[in-house]
Motif scaffolding. Structure first.
Motif, PDB file in Angstrom:
ATOM      1  N   GLN A 127     -33.833  -6.682  43.095  1.00 53.02           N
ATOM      2  CA  GLN A 127     -33.732  -5.397  42.414  1.00 53.02           C
ATOM      3  C   GLN A 127     -32.415  -4.704  42.749  1.00 53.02           C
ATOM      4  O   GLN A 127     -31.893  -4.837  43.855  1.00 53.02           O
ATOM      5  N   GLY A 182     -34.848  -4.506  37.775  1.00 48.26           N
ATOM      6  CA  GLY A 182     -35.224  -5.881  38.078  1.00 48.26           C
ATOM      7  C   GLY A 182     -34.153  -6.884  37.676  1.00 48.26           C
ATOM      8  O   GLY A 182     -33.219  -6.558  36.940  1.00 48.26           O
ATOM      9  N   ALA A 194     -32.363  -7.412  34.071  1.00 45.10           N
ATOM     10  CA  ALA A 194     -32.657  -6.208  33.292  1.00 45.10           C
ATOM     11  C   ALA A 194     -31.368  -5.490  32.908  1.00 45.10           C
ATOM     12  O   ALA A 194     -30.333  -5.615  33.582  1.00 45.10           O
ATOM     13  N   GLU A 227     -37.350  -5.340  33.421  1.00 44.35           N
ATOM     14  CA  GLU A 227     -38.332  -4.566  34.170  1.00 44.35           C
ATOM     15  C   GLU A 227     -37.623  -3.568  35.087  1.00 44.35           C
ATOM     16  O   GLU A 227     -36.593  -3.883  35.689  1.00 44.35           O
ATOM     17  N   THR A 229     -37.002   2.160  24.765  1.00 44.58           N
ATOM     18  CA  THR A 229     -37.016   0.711  24.945  1.00 44.58           C
ATOM     19  C   THR A 229     -36.648   0.010  23.645  1.00 44.58           C
ATOM     20  O   THR A 229     -36.716   0.596  22.564  1.00 44.58           O
ATOM     21  N   LYS A 256     -43.476   2.400  36.182  1.00 41.87           N
ATOM     22  CA  LYS A 256     -42.856   1.093  36.007  1.00 41.87           C
ATOM     23  C   LYS A 256     -42.950   0.668  34.548  1.00 41.87           C
ATOM     24  O   LYS A 256     -43.972   0.889  33.898  1.00 41.87           O
ATOM     25  N   LYS A 262     -42.254  -2.696  31.905  1.00 45.66           N
ATOM     26  CA  LYS A 262     -41.897  -4.090  31.622  1.00 45.66           C
ATOM     27  C   LYS A 262     -41.637  -4.190  30.132  1.00 45.66           C
ATOM     28  O   LYS A 262     -42.553  -4.008  29.320  1.00 45.66           O
ATOM     29  N   SER A 263     -40.407  -4.481  29.761  1.00 45.50           N
ATOM     30  CA  SER A 263     -40.058  -4.545  28.342  1.00 45.50           C
ATOM     31  C   SER A 263     -39.063  -5.680  28.109  1.00 45.50           C
ATOM     32  O   SER A 263     -37.853  -5.474  28.072  1.00 45.50           O
ATOM     33  N   TYR A 264     -39.601  -6.893  27.967  1.00 50.06           N
ATOM     34  CA  TYR A 264     -38.768  -8.062  27.696  1.00 50.06           C
ATOM     35  C   TYR A 264     -38.776  -8.335  26.188  1.00 50.06           C
ATOM     36  O   TYR A 264     -39.836  -8.376  25.569  1.00 50.06           O
ATOM     37  N   GLU A 313     -45.371  -3.089  28.867  1.00 40.32           N
ATOM     38  CA  GLU A 313     -46.323  -2.489  29.794  1.00 40.32           C
ATOM     39  C   GLU A 313     -45.710  -1.309  30.533  1.00 40.32           C
ATOM     40  O   GLU A 313     -44.556  -1.359  30.958  1.00 40.32           O
TER      41      GLU A 313
END
Length: 314
Positions: free
Chosen positions: A114, A128, A131, A152, A169, A183, A185-187, A194
């Motif tokens: 990180q 992350g 990212a 992330e 995002t 937190k 998570k956006s891939y 999430e």
């Protein structure tokens, strides 16, 4: 003009089918590529170069028609110039708003761990691996907006009531807060996004409206394909510490309200000026923290049946 239309026009130019007006337009585009201020981000150079090389090879293998006014050297020169515009000029044209300006900072975490980023308002982001985050050097006076383009990240946001904080995002989902930790998570390669809240409260939305409001230890999963959302209890392992050094009781109460999404009432306005020096963490319950605070100031408190509202009194 769309990107597709631009590519069609450039292809017409390459095939000698462009009108004089269209030829002039292409030449004007090419001229804009010579402006020194135009900068292609380092992370895009390799991909652009590979694409340009592949397309140039195809163009060079094309069979020249008999009677063409171009000689081989001229054809290759024009093909190279036009294909350069397709791979670089159009990319810059399309992504101009994404290229960091003088007031924008883009961070890409190429490490395997990180990366800690401190935003202009003092908020902290743990980015992350792989990212990508974009944010302004200076936030606006009435809002704080950043973009998590990929990957992330964990956010610990400084509370500023008059300047809401919003994370945009690439999935078109926005997360809005005033002061909290969460937190994301956006891939782009994943069909799901999430959001998990560690402390405070966040509102999650997309252009169609609000998707849900999350409080401490709740998470939301958003399906990009069908737009469905699911909210569930999901306690994260992250621990947030918050310390007070001579802060007023009113300031402490304000912080606790946002961290735990609760209401705390001071029975007497004189209590708000009491000074407090103490450290707490998100692993402690509101009751535990209030018990310590009241012990420090020889006060008492009571809680509502749902433990969402508290009153501090003498």
């Amino acid at each position: 003009m769309t990107e597709e239309q631009a590519k069609e026009l450039l292809q017409k130019y390459l095939d000698e089918q462009a009108s004089p007006q269209e030829q002039k337009k292409v030449e004007e585009w090419y001229a804009t590529l010579q402006v020194k201020d135009v900068v292609v981000p380092a992370d895009r150079k390799a991909a652009i170069g590979a694409q340009m090389f592949a397309q140039l090879q195809v163009a060079m293998r094309r069979k020249l028609t008999i009677g063409s006014v171009f000689k081989l050297g001229s054809f290759i020169r024009v093909a190279a110039a036009v294909l350069l515009m397709v791979t670089v000029g159009v990319v810059i044209w399309k992504l101009n708003s994404e290229i960091p300006s003088e007031n924008q900072i883009t961070v890409i975490n190429s490490a395997t761990q990180q990366k800690r980023i401190i935003l202009p308002d003092g908020s902290v982001v743990l980015l992350g691996p792989s990212a990508k985050l974009c944010y302004p050097k200076i936030f606006a006076s009435n809002s704080r907006q950043i973009e998590l383009e990929e990957g992330e990240a964990f956010f610990n946001i400084t509370h500023q009531e008059k300047r809401p904080f919003t994370v945009h995002t690439s999935a078109g989902v926005n997360i809005s807060v005033l002061g909290t930790s969460f937190k994301i998570k956006s891939y782009q390669a994943s069909k799901q996004l999430e959001v998990a809240v560690v402390t405070g409260k966040v509102a999650v939305s997309n252009p169609k409206g609000e998707l849900g409001t999350l409080v401490k230890d709740e998470s939301l999963t958003y399906d990009k394909n069908n737009g469905r959302t699911a909210i569930r209890k999901s306690k994260t392992s992250a621990v947030i510490k918050f310390a007070f050094d001579g802060a007023t009781l009113d300031q402490v109460v304000t912080k606790l309200q946002y961290v735990y999404s609760i209401k705390i009432l001071l029975s007497d306005s004189a209590l708000s000026k009491l000074k407090t020096t103490a450290s707490f963490s998100s692993t402690q319950s509101p009751e535990e923290i209030l018990d310590i605070l009241c012990s420090l100031h020889h006060l008492r408190f009571n809680a509502s049946k749902n433990h969402k509202s508290f009153k501090i009194y003498r």
